[in-house]
Design an enzyme around this catalytic site. Structure first.
Site, PDB file in Angstrom:
ATOM      1  N   SER A 244      74.923  29.348  46.062  1.00 45.15           N
ATOM      2  CA  SER A 244      75.785  28.212  45.750  1.00 45.15           C
ATOM      3  C   SER A 244      75.030  27.122  44.998  1.00 45.15           C
ATOM      4  O   SER A 244      73.805  26.986  45.115  1.00 45.15           O
ATOM      5  CB  SER A 244      76.366  27.621  47.037  1.00 45.15           C
ATOM      6  OG  SER A 244      75.353  26.961  47.776  1.00 45.15           O
ATOM      7  N   GLU A 265      70.617  31.100  39.735  1.00 44.02           N
ATOM      8  CA  GLU A 265      71.903  31.646  39.293  1.00 44.02           C
ATOM      9  C   GLU A 265      72.913  31.206  40.332  1.00 44.02           C
ATOM     10  O   GLU A 265      72.927  31.699  41.461  1.00 44.02           O
ATOM     11  CB  GLU A 265      71.819  33.178  39.181  1.00 44.02           C
ATOM     12  CG  GLU A 265      72.958  33.790  38.387  1.00 44.02           C
ATOM     13  CD  GLU A 265      74.069  34.305  39.279  1.00 44.02           C
ATOM     14  OE1 GLU A 265      75.073  33.566  39.433  1.00 44.02           O
ATOM     15  OE2 GLU A 265      73.948  35.405  39.816  1.00 44.02           O
ATOM     16  N   CYS A 299      80.495  35.252  41.696  1.00 44.25           N
ATOM     17  CA  CYS A 299      80.186  33.944  41.095  1.00 44.25           C
ATOM     18  C   CYS A 299      80.783  33.809  39.703  1.00 44.25           C
ATOM     19  O   CYS A 299      81.105  32.700  39.265  1.00 44.25           O
ATOM     20  CB  CYS A 299      78.676  33.731  41.051  1.00 44.25           C
ATOM     21  SG  CYS A 299      77.766  35.088  40.283  1.00 44.25           S
TER      22      CYS A 299
END
Length: 790
Positions: A244, A265, A299
């Protein structure tokens, strides 16, 4: 503990119950209790926690909660192994990675089933996507291990790498991180997600069974405290994190000033842009892959559906019909489209945000059928008529929920697509390839799929812009995250010769004092007085005043950033045109070479050295101009019917805080390499020797540099650097001052997770700099996937 091979002797490609039996046999072989993997062996299980099957809400096994002492042991093991591993030939490391790839393929069925049980995703995805990609990454990076010294000359491994991976792709994220790290000669301490540790431990068995040297890969399991211990450990040289954005901020802050290399990332809110020229039936299947793949727990999920107004009703009608036919249930059933949500906490978050979206005016639609009651399931969901500023349009839901908005023109589509703090991925749908590629170029995202979505390969880099993090995983671009440049000894500067330096200041006629000349700032293509009205003196080596420069402050930086953002069209200039401007700067500097050399000599007392520095600066400008249209991208060889374009793009607005050493050459090298790639710059010159930069104003004014492309603010280096690092509209900061200033810049960058490049107080050898390293920092790779064929 039994070897994986013993379990696999009984493997059959059978129906789901037999698959579950296969995984249960492996789990039972460990007594359903797992230790850590340190120094090539498993420890006895210590304090443990439960790993739960999301589809049944029942325990699978107990996994060890690592302690700080365990992390110390894992790091020490990795440190002992790193030197010998790095000293192996590239071919030997390649053989090890190749063996891992072969064993992943051999054990693919077991890996797929364990991943499905642990994570809840459908067996079709783990079997057909995740595990094959894991093998592909190790095969691909076996090749890079073989070629490292030839393909990346002057590079060495970073050292010991701490890697922290998420629960949504437990095995695939492991491969994305471990494969390039090992290929480049690093050793690894890996922490899998607390909820999904089992396939990492199964992978550790594979490492042991193929004979990977002890300590090269270590796996420590547990909660966030284990991750924090890895991040803060002084024996770790690099942190690679996927997760996150909120945790990414904490890691950036925790590593600030430590000298650790960092790649992040992070989250995303990816746009799925549909034009009226798109094939709507293909779009519907694309939406299914974009947001209901892995239950939307991705994501880069295409969670924002942006549809051209004229086709929105038709598309939504087709989408609702398709949703009625989606199958949600037992993820071990090969006919199931969607499995289970990872955990009750994530399920509650999804339910809360959907409820909030409805309360804010969105139209909720879900299929008529019900989800299974056992386990953690949520149906595919559409929230239509969503306002761009609503919570569900801005916040990452991380579930099977897509929000829908409409647009009228391509310009409006781009504006909506970029209306987010994230920038991980995007998908553009149109049968007009000119339109699709034009929009792909304008969308701020690290990966853009044209008429496709969620395509991944080891040969193509993956990573984000803005608050989706920085760094790349996969492809040649991903290798640079796991190497450092070998530092060469600095050459001695020439000794002063060729006559004394010019006098510090000339007196006025008839004994009158000299006319005051205080250099202004340079903002928006014009010389500007500092907001404070104050100036600071510039002294020569003997303490004599040789001039004064304006003392910039926060407001001056604000004005410079506004000017730089207004000049963003510089990035749209052709590389040839940018090259011509940089050549012209070099030409005009040559015309003023004597003047600038005299000024540098006033500050340094070394006329010969000053002349050499000016000549080196002219040469550096020509080199930057030469690279402007030659530092290009690549077509990645992905094993799909795609042209996968790796395109270097400018980072954006860069704050450049220059070193005191070689003040003109340092200033010009950093600024010219940034603008040659299409960035705009706010430069803070050497605090001790700023006059070389202020005397550079006339060169810029006469060289066709568009207003705002280069802005120069003199003053207190660290005060101005802090303002730049905190500014939300600055995309990156390069800082070459003290170690304390470097730490300050890294901490301040947390505000918008901007990229930083700092020197930690070490001198930057700009006299012999490899411009390709500077150009890498001045660019970020966008990978555009364009499918072809029927």
């Amino acid at each position: 503990m039994g070897r994986v091979a013993d379990v696999l002797k009984t493997m059959e490609y059978g129906p789901a119950p037999e698959s579950a039996t296969l995984a249960n046999r492996w789990l039972d072989g460990h007594g359903r209790r797992f230790g850590l993997f340190i120094d090539g062996a498993f420890t006895a299980p210590g304090k443990t926690f439960e790993s739960v099957n999301p589809a049944t809400a029942k325990p699978l096994a107990r996994v060890t909660q690592a302690t700080g002492a365990d992390v110390d042991a894992a790091v020490a093991s990795a440190r002992r192994a790193q030197g010998p591993w790095a000293s192996l030939s590239g071919h030997t490391r390649a053989r090890h990675l190749y063996a891992i790839a072969r064993h992943v393929q051999k054990h693919s069925r077991l890996l797929a089933v364990v991943e499905t049980l642990d994570n809840g995703k459908p067996i079709r995805e783990t079997r057909d996507i995740d595990v094959p990609l894991v093998a592909r990454h190790f095969y691909h990076h076996a090749g890079w291990a073989q070629l490292r010294d030839e393909a990346l000359p002057g590079c060495a491994p970073v050292g010991v790498v701490g890697q922290i991976i998420p629960w949504n792709f437990p095995l695939l994220m492991l491969a994305w991180k471990i494969a390039p790290a090992l290929a480049m000669g690093n050793t690894v301490v890996l922490k899998p997600a607390e909820w999904t540790s089992l396939t990492a431990l199964l992978f550790a068995e594979i490492c042991r069974d193929v004979g990977l040297p002890p300590g090269v890969v270590n796996v420590v399991t547990g909660d966030g405290k284990v991750g924090e211990a890895i991040v803060r450990h002084t024996g770790i040289d690099k942190i690679a994190f996927t997760g996150s954005t909120e945790v990414g901020r904490l890691i950036r802050e925790a590593t600030a000033g430590s000298g650790k290399k960092l790649s992040l990332e992070l989250g995303g809110k990816s746009p799925f842009v549909v034009f009226d020229s798109a094939d709507l039936d293909s779009v519907v299947e694309g939406v299914v892959d974009a947001i209901w793949f892995n239950q939307g727990q991705v994501c880069c999920a295409g969670s924002r559906l942006l549809v051209q107004e004229s086709v929105a009703p038709r598309l939504l009608a087709k989408l609702r019909a398709r949703m009625e036919k989606l199958r949600v249930g037992d993820p071990l059933d090969k006919a199931v489209d969607m499995g289970a949500i990872i955990a009750p906490a994530q399920l509650q978050k999804i339910e809360r945000l959907v409820k909030q979206g409805s309360a804010e005016g969105a139209t909720l639609w879900q299929p008529s059928w019900a989800c299974p009651k056992e386990g953690y399931f949520y149906p595919p969901t559409v929230l239509a008529d969503v306002a761009p500023a609503s919570t569900v349009a801005q916040v990452e839901i991380f579930g099977p929920v897509i929000v829908s908005m409409t647009f009228r023109t391509p310009a409006e589509a781009v504006a909506l697509a970029n209306n987010t703090r994230f920038g991980l991925a995007a998908s553009v749908w149109s049968e007009d390839i000119n339109l699709a590629l034009d929009v792909a170029r304008q969308v701020k995202a690290g990966v853009v799929w044209v008429n496709s979505t969620n395509l991944f390969d080891a040969a193509s880099g993956f990573g984000g812009y803005r608050e989706s993090g920085f760094g790349r995983e996969g492809g040649r671009e991903g290798l640079f995250e796991y190497v450092r440049t070998i530092e060469a000894p600095r050459p001695a500067r020439p000794t002063a010769q060729g006559g004394p330096a010019p006098a510090a200041a000339a007196a006025g006629p008839a004994g009158l004092p000299p006319i005051d000349r205080t250099a202004k700032l340079f903002i928006g293509g014009k010389q500007a007085r500092p907001d404070s009205g104050y100036s600071q003196k510039v002294l020569d080596p003997h303490g004599r005043v040789v001039g004064e420069v304006g003392e910039g402050n926060r407001k001056d930086i604000r004005n410079a950033v506004e000017a730089a953002r207004a000049a963003a069209g510089w990035a749209g200039q052709t590389a040839h045109n940018r090259a011509q401007v940089v050549y012209y700067i070099g030409e005009n500097l040559a015309a003023r070479a004597g003047e600038l050399a005299a000024r540098l000599a006033q500050m340094s007392g070394d006329l010969a050295g000053a002349k050499a520095e000016v000549e080196a600066t002219i040469e550096r400008l020509f080199a930057c101009a030469a690279w402007a249209d030659k530092y290009d991208g690549a077509v990645h060889h992905t094993p799909l019917r795609n042209v996968t374009l790796a395109m270097p793009e400018p980072v954006g607005t860069i704050g450049v805080v220059c070193p005191d050493d070689v003040p003109l050459l340092g200033f010009v090298t950093l600024v010219a390499s940034a603008i040659a790639m299409g960035n705009t710059v706010i430069a803070v010159p050497s605090e001790r020797h700023p006059l070389g930069a202020t005397d550079f104003y006339p060169v810029l004014e006469t060289s066709d540099v568009p207003a705002g492309v280069v802005n120069i603010v003199t003053g207190a280096r660290d005060e101005l650097a802090k303002v730049l690092a905190e500014h939300a509209d600055v995309d990156a900061v390069w800082y070459f001052g003290s170690a304390e200033g470097s730490a300050m810049v890294e901490r301040a960058s947390v505000s918008n997770l901007k990229q930083t490049w700092v020197g930690y107080g070490r001198p930057l050898d700009l006299e012999r700099a490899d411009l390709r390293e500077l150009l890498r920092h001045a660019t970020q790779i966008k990978n555009i996937w364009v499918p072809y064929g029927a």
